[in-house]
Structures are given as C-alpha cells and as structure tokens.
Write an enzyme that holds these catalytic residues in place. Structure first.
Site, PDB file in Angstrom:
ATOM      1  CG  ASP A  28      70.690  72.551  38.135  1.00  0.00           C
ATOM      2  OD1 ASP A  28      71.024  71.348  38.150  1.00  0.00           O
ATOM      3  OD2 ASP A  28      71.336  73.448  38.710  1.00  0.00           O
ATOM      4  CG  ASP A  49      71.748  76.889  41.044  1.00  0.00           C
ATOM      5  OD1 ASP A  49      71.919  75.749  41.477  1.00  0.00           O
ATOM      6  OD2 ASP A  49      72.297  77.901  41.519  1.00  0.00           O
ATOM      7  CD  GLU A  66      72.548  68.269  36.507  1.00  0.00           C
ATOM      8  OE1 GLU A  66      72.998  68.107  37.654  1.00  0.00           O
ATOM      9  OE2 GLU A  66      72.835  69.239  35.773  1.00  0.00           O
TER      10      GLU A  66
END
Length: 202
Positions: free
Chosen positions: A7, A141, A68
C-alpha cells in the site's frame, strides 16, 4: 504463490507477504509499515522506501509484487508522493525480474469484503478473519497491504484464464485471416490462369 502486497505512501507504506495455497487458502507471512520522517528531503525518503523494499524482497523472495493503483486525490501533493513511492516499489521488483501487478482500491475491497465500497474498518475486519489473525493489523496501511496480497492471490487465476482465452481468440483470428488471404490468393491465381487460357485459345 507468494505475494508481496504494498500500500504505497511516503509517510506510511504498508507492506505484507501472504502465501496462497489450494483454493482460496491464504496465510500471512509478515506485515509491517515502513515510515519516513516528513522533515526529510524527498530523495532521502524515497531511498528509505527503496532500502526497505530490497530487504523485504531478499528476506521473503515473493513470486509477484502487488501494488495499489494510485488515483488522483483531492490533495495533489499526497497523490504525487504516493505515486513516487509506488514507482520505487515497481522499480525494485523490476530489478529482480519480478512481475508487478496493480489493483485498484475497489478491486481490493471487492475481493476481500464482497463490496467495492467497503470502508477501511470492514477491510481490516475481513483481513483479520481471512488470515486467522489473533488481532487486527494496525495501522490501516498494514491491513491494506495484506488485503492487496489476498486480492492478487484470488484474482490472478481469473486474470490468467482471461489472458489465455484472449490469446486463443487472437490466435484463431490470425489463423482465420491467414486462411482468407490464402483463399483470395488462390482465387486470384485461378482467375489469372483462366484468363491466360482464353488468351492462348484466341
């Protein structure tokens, strides 16, 4: 398959390794959050992200890296920093000839919760259940990195089948075009031969 999920972010970068087994079985191997001080210069912060990624890649030897996909946000500065961190991750993977796959936030949410509009609390809850963790991963996260890895493990077989189907369809289309071209050439040759025959007879 072993997936390194990331992430991306500069202040906090979620990173996790998840193994996928038969069916939909998943197992968490490691998870953490890489932090860089906001007072540091950008190159220094990116270097810290790069160093951390290199250590994780060497320690866990993933088969693929899932990141991501960055979308434009209201805060342009934050979006740029996120994109820069994602670029560092992709570069580290490319140096090792590892495939890199990008997943949108809605894809990740849908994969782990069944809804592309799930909030972070729902994602964290489902990640905790799916991986059988004793406690919820924090901060968000870390949970997002785990969710990314799970998403890739579950979506990769579908993507692979679609890619294979597309490749077969493209091959069939090429063969069909080749047969049509050959038929046209044969027909043209027959017409030319017939024309030559009439000219000789005359």
């Amino acid at each position: 398959m072993r997936v390194l999920g990331v992430d991306p972010g500069l202040t906090r970068l979620g990173i996790a390794v998840v193994d996928g087994g038969a069916g939909r079985a998943v197992r968490a191997v490691a998870v953490d959050v890489v932090r860089t001080p906001v007072e540091d210069e950008l190159p220094t912060r990116l270097l810290k992200v790069s160093d951390a990624l290199e250590q994780w890649l060497s320690r866990h030897s993933p088969d693929v890296v899932a990141i991501e996909r960055v979308f434009s946000q209201h805060n342009v500065r934050t979006a740029m920093a996120t994109a820069q961190a994602a670029g560092v991750v992709a570069l580290a993977a490319a140096r090792r000839d590892l495939p890199v796959m990008f997943h949108t936030p809605s894809e990740v949410k849908a994969a782990v919760t069944g809804s592309g509009r799930a909030d972070k609390a729902q994602v964290t809850l489902m990640v905790t259940k799916l991986l059988g963790l004793a406690e919820a991963p924090k901060p968000a996260d870390a949970a997002d990195a785990l969710a990314l890895a799970i998403c890739h493990l579950w979506r990769a077989p579908v993507r692979n089948r679609m890619a294979e189907a597309e490749a077969r369809a493209a091959e069939l289309a090429r063969n069909h075009r080749a047969r049509l071209a050959a038929a046209r050439r044969l027909h043209a040759g027959q017409r030319q031969d017939a024309g030559n025959g009439r000219a000789v007879n005359e």
